[in-house]
Write a protein that holds these residues in place. Structure first.
Motif, PDB file in Angstrom:
ATOM      1  N   ILE A  39      -3.106   2.272   2.232  1.00  0.00           N
ATOM      2  CA  ILE A  39      -2.636   3.499   1.577  1.00  0.00           C
ATOM      3  C   ILE A  39      -3.574   3.869   0.444  1.00  0.00           C
ATOM      4  CG2 ILE A  39      -0.749   4.579   0.288  1.00  0.00           C
ATOM      5  CD1 ILE A  39       1.177   2.691   1.747  1.00  0.00           C
ATOM      6  N   TYR A  40      -3.945   2.903  -0.367  1.00  0.00           N
ATOM      7  CA  TYR A  40      -4.812   3.196  -1.507  1.00  0.00           C
ATOM      8  C   TYR A  40      -6.192   3.672  -1.066  1.00  0.00           C
ATOM      9  CZ  TYR A  40      -7.944   2.715  -5.420  1.00  0.00           C
ATOM     10  OH  TYR A  40      -8.903   2.975  -6.364  1.00  0.00           O
ATOM     11  N   GLU A  41      -6.802   2.964  -0.124  1.00  0.00           N
ATOM     12  CA  GLU A  41      -8.173   3.300   0.279  1.00  0.00           C
ATOM     13  C   GLU A  41      -8.243   4.634   1.006  1.00  0.00           C
ATOM     14  OE1 GLU A  41      -9.429  -0.135   2.456  1.00  0.00           O
ATOM     15  OE2 GLU A  41      -9.997  -1.237   0.630  1.00  0.00           O
ATOM     16  N   LEU A 166      -2.839   0.556  -8.380  1.00  0.00           N
ATOM     17  CA  LEU A 166      -3.870   1.569  -8.172  1.00  0.00           C
ATOM     18  C   LEU A 166      -3.280   2.849  -7.581  1.00  0.00           C
ATOM     19  CD1 LEU A 166      -6.767  -0.664  -6.776  1.00  0.00           C
ATOM     20  CD2 LEU A 166      -6.520   0.268  -9.087  1.00  0.00           C
ATOM     21  N   ILE A 167      -2.367   2.697  -6.637  1.00  0.00           N
ATOM     22  CA  ILE A 167      -1.723   3.878  -6.048  1.00  0.00           C
ATOM     23  C   ILE A 167      -0.940   4.626  -7.108  1.00  0.00           C
ATOM     24  CG2 ILE A 167       0.004   4.668  -4.382  1.00  0.00           C
ATOM     25  CD1 ILE A 167      -0.782   2.165  -2.684  1.00  0.00           C
ATOM     26  N   GLU A 171      -1.974   8.428  -7.159  1.00  0.00           N
ATOM     27  CA  GLU A 171      -1.231   9.285  -6.243  1.00  0.00           C
ATOM     28  C   GLU A 171      -0.067   9.976  -6.956  1.00  0.00           C
ATOM     29  OE1 GLU A 171      -0.173  11.556  -3.554  1.00  0.00           O
ATOM     30  OE2 GLU A 171      -1.788  10.207  -2.948  1.00  0.00           O
ATOM     31  N   LYS A 172      -0.012  11.281  -6.841  1.00  0.00           N
ATOM     32  CA  LYS A 172       1.018  12.064  -7.536  1.00  0.00           C
ATOM     33  C   LYS A 172       2.060  12.663  -6.596  1.00  0.00           C
ATOM     34  CE  LYS A 172      -1.326  11.195 -11.208  1.00  0.00           C
ATOM     35  NZ  LYS A 172      -0.884  10.038 -12.034  1.00  0.00           N
ATOM     36  N   ASP A 173       1.782  12.732  -5.315  1.00  0.00           N
ATOM     37  CA  ASP A 173       2.678  13.443  -4.397  1.00  0.00           C
ATOM     38  C   ASP A 173       3.791  12.566  -3.835  1.00  0.00           C
ATOM     39  OD1 ASP A 173       1.335  15.861  -4.655  1.00  0.00           O
ATOM     40  OD2 ASP A 173      -0.111  15.335  -3.104  1.00  0.00           O
ATOM     41  N   PHE A 174       3.581  11.260  -3.826  1.00  0.00           N
ATOM     42  CA  PHE A 174       4.627  10.355  -3.336  1.00  0.00           C
ATOM     43  C   PHE A 174       4.495   9.025  -4.066  1.00  0.00           C
ATOM     44  CE2 PHE A 174       0.989   9.966  -0.470  1.00  0.00           C
ATOM     45  CZ  PHE A 174       0.766   8.598  -0.450  1.00  0.00           C
ATOM     46  N   LYS A 175       5.562   8.226  -3.993  1.00  0.00           N
ATOM     47  CA  LYS A 175       5.599   6.929  -4.662  1.00  0.00           C
ATOM     48  C   LYS A 175       5.540   5.807  -3.634  1.00  0.00           C
ATOM     49  CE  LYS A 175       6.530   8.887  -8.692  1.00  0.00           C
ATOM     50  NZ  LYS A 175       5.558   8.907  -9.807  1.00  0.00           N
ATOM     51  N   PHE A 225       7.879  -8.386 -10.176  1.00  0.00           N
ATOM     52  CA  PHE A 225       8.087  -7.271  -9.247  1.00  0.00           C
ATOM     53  C   PHE A 225       8.901  -6.154  -9.916  1.00  0.00           C
ATOM     54  CE2 PHE A 225       6.189  -9.801  -6.097  1.00  0.00           C
ATOM     55  CZ  PHE A 225       6.184  -9.174  -4.862  1.00  0.00           C
ATOM     56  N   HIS A 226       9.894  -6.534 -10.705  1.00  0.00           N
ATOM     57  CA  HIS A 226      10.715  -5.528 -11.376  1.00  0.00           C
ATOM     58  C   HIS A 226       9.865  -4.673 -12.318  1.00  0.00           C
ATOM     59  CE1 HIS A 226      14.703  -4.035 -12.552  1.00  0.00           C
ATOM     60  NE2 HIS A 226      14.215  -3.933 -13.775  1.00  0.00           N
ATOM     61  N   GLU A 227       8.933  -5.321 -13.010  1.00  0.00           N
ATOM     62  CA  GLU A 227       8.026  -4.578 -13.903  1.00  0.00           C
ATOM     63  C   GLU A 227       7.137  -3.615 -13.129  1.00  0.00           C
ATOM     64  OE1 GLU A 227       5.883  -7.624 -15.883  1.00  0.00           O
ATOM     65  OE2 GLU A 227       7.604  -8.310 -17.078  1.00  0.00           O
ATOM     66  N   LYS A 228       6.911  -3.913 -11.860  1.00  0.00           N
ATOM     67  CA  LYS A 228       6.099  -3.052 -10.990  1.00  0.00           C
ATOM     68  C   LYS A 228       6.957  -2.043 -10.222  1.00  0.00           C
ATOM     69  CE  LYS A 228       2.344  -5.352 -12.029  1.00  0.00           C
ATOM     70  NZ  LYS A 228       1.253  -4.755 -12.848  1.00  0.00           N
TER      71      LYS A 228
END
Length: 466
Positions: A39-41, A166-167, A171-175, A225-228
């Motif tokens: 997704i990131y690349e 990084l995403i 990335e602004k259009d989706f999470k 994970f919660h922090e992320k």
């Protein structure tokens, strides 16, 4: 007409509900197996075979059933040869959901309104590959163009979630959120446990010599994970026996496991039970959703497992009892105030009624805290979806259902949400036409939109991020 705009919509009510309410809703894909790195690349696929057939064991199983040699499925044949083998197979799979999904994917992503077969496969190969080469046709573009707002990947506790970071920045259009998948922490009898445990020790930065330390480290990973922005966990409980043990016994079991000693079946059950109880406590404390995937019967073909490894199309459905163990797990967690929001999936549809009856014993204070998950894997069909929706409606409050997910490794799988929404509207439309439900489109449309998107948005807490 094949896959026309009213595909599966057999009543006027169904047509109105889908076209006016369901079709326009965004997508929350709260459980999938997409790779965050991919997704990131955000690369283009090199051809339709890479996008469509790589890693897709749904299609591989059909090709094998059509007598296709393994060389043209997972072997060293060229991508074009593999595509041609798939084109020979798909026309024979009439009635299979993949028959519809594949053609929906051709229509929605590539604008190709052709019935794939051996004769027109070269033309479709060229048209699809031309699209895939466009710079506007990257992996993320596929997500955006499908109106996806949230993706939850499947991530091991030892993952550093680097690509999620990084995403998030990029990335602004989706999470894209991580989901906590601690299967290897429970399966201490598996050959994968020792190398996984070494990685966990490395990530933790200190030795882990006791079961108590092990649990503390797992909670540290939950906190990480919660922090992320993780708010959901996922477990593959293919088989589960609830068996309690004293702290002293649990320490002894853990010591044997990290030494590589052979464990008894009872010791494995005791470890799994203890870890699950603690994880439920951690999830409830942080208001996470727990997903329990039950009854997969994995890696049944030893010859092919040794050649190809797991997740290659050789899994089946388990018929071992599980309701008693689930009842004990949920009851103890609930009694101690540690029962998280939970979605129960079973690969065996004979479990639907027992699961629904059980989950209704632990509801209260929030809308459908315990859910029956959507028709999963082998039940991911029109009949399977209708069965799951009907039984959910018969025993609980269908209007609170969190709806569909892809459970997929493919970036082309989002038309499955459309397929599900059409089935949902078809079913509700039938109820209305028979006089079993009120024909009030504002009321019905709200229910359809809630199941399609809004319920998941609220249930998982995504309203904090979108």
């Amino acid at each position: 007409m094949f896959l026309n705009s009213d595909f599966l919509l057999t009543t006027d009510t169904a047509k109105k509900l889908f076209h006016d309410y369901a079709s326009k809703m965004p997508i929350i894909d709260y459980h999938c197996h997409l790779d965050p790195k991919e997704i990131y690349e955000d690369k283009n696929f090199k051809n339709i075979t890479e996008a469509w057939l790589y890693g897709d064991h749904y299609k591989w199983r059909l090709m094998r059933a059509n007598g296709v040699d393994e060389r043209f499925i997972t072997g060293d044949a060229s991508d074009y040869e593999k595509f041609m083998a798939w084109a020979k197979t798909l026309p024979q799979a009439i009635g299979n959901p993949v028959y519809a999904w594949a053609h929906l994917e051709l229509k929605r992503f590539f604008g190709i309104d052709l019935f794939l077969n051996e004769a027109n496969a070269p033309e479709i190969w060229e048209k699809a590959n031309q699209k895939l080469a466009e710079k506007e046709f990257t992996r993320r573009a596929m997500i955006r163009n499908s109106n996806v707002k949230v993706i939850c990947t499947t991530d091991d506790p030892v993952d550093d979630l680097h690509y999620h970071d990084l995403i998030k920045e990029d990335e602004k259009d989706f999470k894209v959120f991580p989901a906590f998948r601690p299967d290897k922490a429970l399966n201490i009898d598996a050959s994968s446990f020792a190398p996984w445990f070494e990685t966990l020790v490395s990530v933790h930065g200190k030795e882990i010599t006791s079961f108590k330390q092990f649990i503390n480290v797992l909670e540290d990973r939950v906190d990480f994970f919660h922090e992320k922005d993780c708010r959901v966990s996922d477990h593959a409980l293919d088989a589960f026996v609830y068996e309690k043990a004293t702290p002293e016994v649990l320490e002894s079991i853990f010591t044997k496991a990290i030494k590589g000693d052979t464990l008894t079946e009872s010791e494995v059950n005791q470890h799994k039970t203890a870890v699950l109880l603690k994880l439920f406590e951690f999830y409830a404390k942080r208001n996470w959703v727990s997903q329990l995937h039950l009854k997969a019967f994995r890696n049944n073909n030893t010859e092919m497992f040794e050649k190809l490894g797991p997740d290659t199309g050789f899994d089946g459905v388990n018929d071992q009892p599980v309701i008693g163990a689930l009842k004990a797990l949920m009851d103890e967690s609930n009694f101690k105030g540690h029962l998280p929001k939970t979605i129960l999936y079973s690969l065996n549809p004979q479990d639907y009624l027992p699961l629904l009856a059980l989950m209704q014993c632990f509801q209260g204070q929030e809308k459908n805290k315990i859910q029956l998950g959507s028709g999963w894997w082998f039940n991911d069909t029109r009949n399977g979806m209708r069965d799951q929706l009907t039984q959910f409606a018969n025993q609980s409050v269908l209007g609170n259902f969190v709806g569909m997910l892809t459970d997929s490794r493919s970036f082309l799988s989002y038309p499955r949400h459309e397929y599900f929404r059409r089935v949902l509207c078809e079913l509700v439309g039938e109820w209305v036409e028979r006089g079993e439900a009120l024909q009030d489109y504002e009321y019905l449309g709200r229910i359809i939109q809630n199941i399609s998107y809004n319920n998941a948005y609220e249930y998982f807490g995504f309203n904090q991020y979108i």
